[in-house]
Design a protein around this motif. Structure first.
Motif, mmCIF file in Angstrom:
data_model
loop_
_atom_site.group_PDB
_atom_site.id
_atom_site.type_symbol
_atom_site.label_atom_id
_atom_site.label_comp_id
_atom_site.label_asym_id
_atom_site.label_seq_id
_atom_site.Cartn_x
_atom_site.Cartn_y
_atom_site.Cartn_z
ATOM 1 N N ASN A 147 -22.350 -43.561 38.955
ATOM 2 C CA ASN A 147 -22.787 -42.672 40.028
ATOM 3 C C ASN A 147 -24.059 -43.157 40.712
ATOM 4 N N LEU A 148 -24.953 -43.741 39.955
ATOM 5 C CA LEU A 148 -26.180 -44.272 40.543
ATOM 6 C C LEU A 148 -25.871 -45.433 41.486
ATOM 7 N N ILE A 149 -24.998 -46.330 41.034
ATOM 8 C CA ILE A 149 -24.617 -47.466 41.871
ATOM 9 C C ILE A 149 -23.948 -46.992 43.156
ATOM 10 N N TRP A 150 -22.980 -46.096 43.008
ATOM 11 C CA TRP A 150 -22.222 -45.676 44.190
ATOM 12 C C TRP A 150 -23.019 -44.772 45.114
ATOM 13 N N ALA A 157 -22.041 -39.510 48.564
ATOM 14 C CA ALA A 157 -23.369 -39.852 48.034
ATOM 15 C C ALA A 157 -24.015 -38.629 47.384
ATOM 16 N N ARG A 158 -23.884 -37.469 48.024
ATOM 17 C CA ARG A 158 -24.470 -36.230 47.487
ATOM 18 C C ARG A 158 -23.794 -35.830 46.183
ATOM 19 N N GLU A 159 -22.474 -35.985 46.108
ATOM 20 C CA GLU A 159 -21.757 -35.661 44.872
ATOM 21 C C GLU A 159 -22.240 -36.531 43.720
ATOM 22 N N ASN A 160 -22.435 -37.808 44.005
ATOM 23 C CA ASN A 160 -22.957 -38.708 42.979
ATOM 24 C C ASN A 160 -24.378 -38.328 42.584
ATOM 25 N N ALA A 161 -25.204 -38.019 43.589
ATOM 26 C CA ALA A 161 -26.597 -37.658 43.313
ATOM 27 C C ALA A 161 -26.677 -36.376 42.486
ATOM 28 N N ARG A 162 -25.851 -35.407 42.814
ATOM 29 C CA ARG A 162 -25.879 -34.126 42.090
ATOM 30 C C ARG A 162 -25.538 -34.320 40.613
ATOM 31 N N SER A 163 -24.633 -35.263 40.341
ATOM 32 C CA SER A 163 -24.207 -35.466 38.947
ATOM 33 C C SER A 163 -25.226 -36.240 38.123
ATOM 34 N N VAL A 164 -26.226 -36.839 38.779
ATOM 35 C CA VAL A 164 -27.237 -37.609 38.035
ATOM 36 C C VAL A 164 -28.649 -37.114 38.341
ATOM 37 N N VAL A 185 -17.625 -53.198 33.023
ATOM 38 C CA VAL A 185 -18.510 -52.638 32.011
ATOM 39 C C VAL A 185 -18.839 -51.178 32.290
ATOM 40 N N TYR A 186 -19.034 -50.851 33.592
ATOM 41 C CA TYR A 186 -19.643 -49.564 33.901
ATOM 42 C C TYR A 186 -18.780 -48.537 34.611
ATOM 43 N N TYR A 187 -17.827 -48.961 35.363
ATOM 44 C CA TYR A 187 -17.089 -47.934 36.097
ATOM 45 C C TYR A 187 -15.768 -48.461 36.593
ATOM 46 N N ASN A 188 -14.905 -47.562 36.942
ATOM 47 C CA ASN A 188 -13.615 -47.936 37.509
ATOM 48 C C ASN A 188 -13.336 -47.185 38.790
#
Length: 308
Positions: free
Chosen positions: A8-11, A85-92, A302-305
Motif C-alpha cells: 500500500n505504501l508503494i502504490w 491513493a486515498r484507499e492505500n493511505a487510509r489502510s496504512v 516479495v511484497y505484493y501482487n
C-alpha cells in the motif's frame, strides 16, 4: 513490515506520481493545442494514458480534460487515481504521518466536490489543472517534512521513483513518435520543447545549455543528468538508495534486486550519447522500461501482487 503495508505504501506514491505526471501533461498540451492544434492533438494522450478498453474520441479540449480528470469510466482518470491513493493511505495511517494522510484526504475531498466539474466548464481550465497540481506539491512537501526516515519512507519513495521512470519513458516515447512524423526542424524543435515542459525540465535545460533545442543535449538532460530530479538517472539512483536502505533495515533480503538496479544505474551513467544514437533512442528507452519491469516484478514477488 507486513507485505500488505509495503504494498500500500508503494502504490500510494505510485498513484500520486502518476496523477502528478498526467496533470502536467494535460496542462502543457492545453497550452500547445491552443497555439498549434494541428501539431498537439488530444488523441495521442487519450490513446496512451486513458483506459484502453473505453472508446473516447474527440478533439474538444474541455471534453478531453474532463474525461482525463473526472470520468470514472476511465480507469486512469485523476479521480480514480486519487481515490486509489486515498484507499492505500487510509489502510496504512499508522505508518505515515498524520499530515501526509490529511493532505491526500483533503485532495480527495476537493476533487470529488460536486461543483468542481462545473468549474472546469465555467473557468479557465488551466486554473483548475494548476489547483490540482498544487495538491501534489503540498503532498510532496508535507511527506518530505513530516515523514520519519524509516521503512515507510523508503517504501513510499520506491513507489514514487518507479512510477516517475515509467512516466518519463512513456512521455518521451510519445514525443518521439510525433518527432518522427515532423516535416521540418522547426516542428521537431517544438516537440522537444513540449517534452521538456511536460517533464518539468524546460528551465533546467535553459540554465544548463543556454542554447536552442539540441537533441543530444535534451537526451542527456532527460536520461543522464545526475542533478535534474526528473532525469531517469537521478530516479534510478534514488531508487537504488532507498532499496539499499530497506535491505540495511532488514525489510528486504539481499537478492538480485540490488544487482538489477546497480546494472541499470551503471548502464545509464556510462552510456554515451553516441552509444544511444547507435542503439536508437526508442530501443534505449525500451531497454530501460524492460529493466524497470524486471525490478518491479522482483519487488512484487516479495511484497505484493496488486496490479496497476
Amino acid at each position: 513490515m507486513l507485505s500488505r503495508v509495503a504494498n500500500n505504501l508503494i502504490w500510494m506514491n505510485r498513484y500520486m506520481a502518476r496523477g502528478n505526471g498526467i496533470l502536467g501533461l494535460l496542462r502543457i498540451n492545453f497550452y500547445a493545442n491552443q497555439d498549434s492544434p494541428e501539431l498537439f492533438s488530444w488523441t495521442p494522450i487519450i490513446k496512451n494514458f486513458a483506459s484502453s478498453d473505453v472508446e473516447f474520441q474527440t478533439e474538444d479540449a474541455l471534453e478531453c480534460i474532463d474525461y482525463m480528470i473526472f470520468d470514472v469510466s476511465n480507469d486512469n482518470s485523476i479521480v480514480n487515481i486519487i481515490t486509489r491513493a486515498r484507499e492505500n493511505a487510509r489502510s496504512v495511517q499508522e505508518h505515515i504521518s498524520r499530515e501526509s494522510w490529511l493532505s491526500i484526504n483533503n485532495y480527495y475531498l476537493y476533487l470529488t466536490n460536486n461543483d468542481l466539474r462545473k468549474k472546469l466548464k465555467e473557468q479557465d481550465p488551466v486554473r483548475l489543472l494548476e489547483e490540482l497540481l498544487n495538491h501534489h506539491l503540498i503532498y510532496y512537501g508535507t511527506h518530505d517534512i513530516t515523514q520519519e526516515r524509516g521503512p515507510a519512507y523508503y517504501f513510499m519513495n520506491v513507489g514514487r521513483y518507479l512510477e516517475r521512470v515509467i512516466l518519463i519513458s512513456d512521455f518521451t516515447t510519445l514525443k518521439l513518435k510525433e518527432i518522427s512524423e515532423a516535416t521540418d526542424a522547426l516542428e521537431k524543435g517544438l516537440y522537444w520543447r513540449n517534452l521538456l515542459l511536460v517533464i518539468g525540465g524546460y528551465q533546467q535545460y535553459l540554465k544548463t545549455y543556454k542554447s536552442t533545442f539540441n537533441e543530444d543535449h535534451i537526451v542527456d538532460l532527460i536520461f543522464k543528468d545526475k542533478y535534474f530530479p526528473r532525469s531517469v538517472y537521478y530516479c534510478i539512483h534514488k531508487l537504488n538508495a532507498h532499496i539499499t536502505a530497506l535491505i540495511e533495515n532488514g525489510e528486504l533480503e539481499k537478492n538480485n534486486l540490488q544487482f538489477l538496479l546497480g546494472k541499470l544505474e551503471s548502464t545509464i551513467k556510462y552510456t554515451t550519447i553516441e552509444n544511444i544514437k547507435t542503439l536508437g533512442l526508442n530501443n534505449f528507452i525500451e531497454g530501460i522500461k524492460q529493466d524497470i519491469r524486471d525490478i518491479s516484478a522482483n519487488i512484487n514477488s516479495v511484497y505484493y501482487n496488486q496490479t496497476n
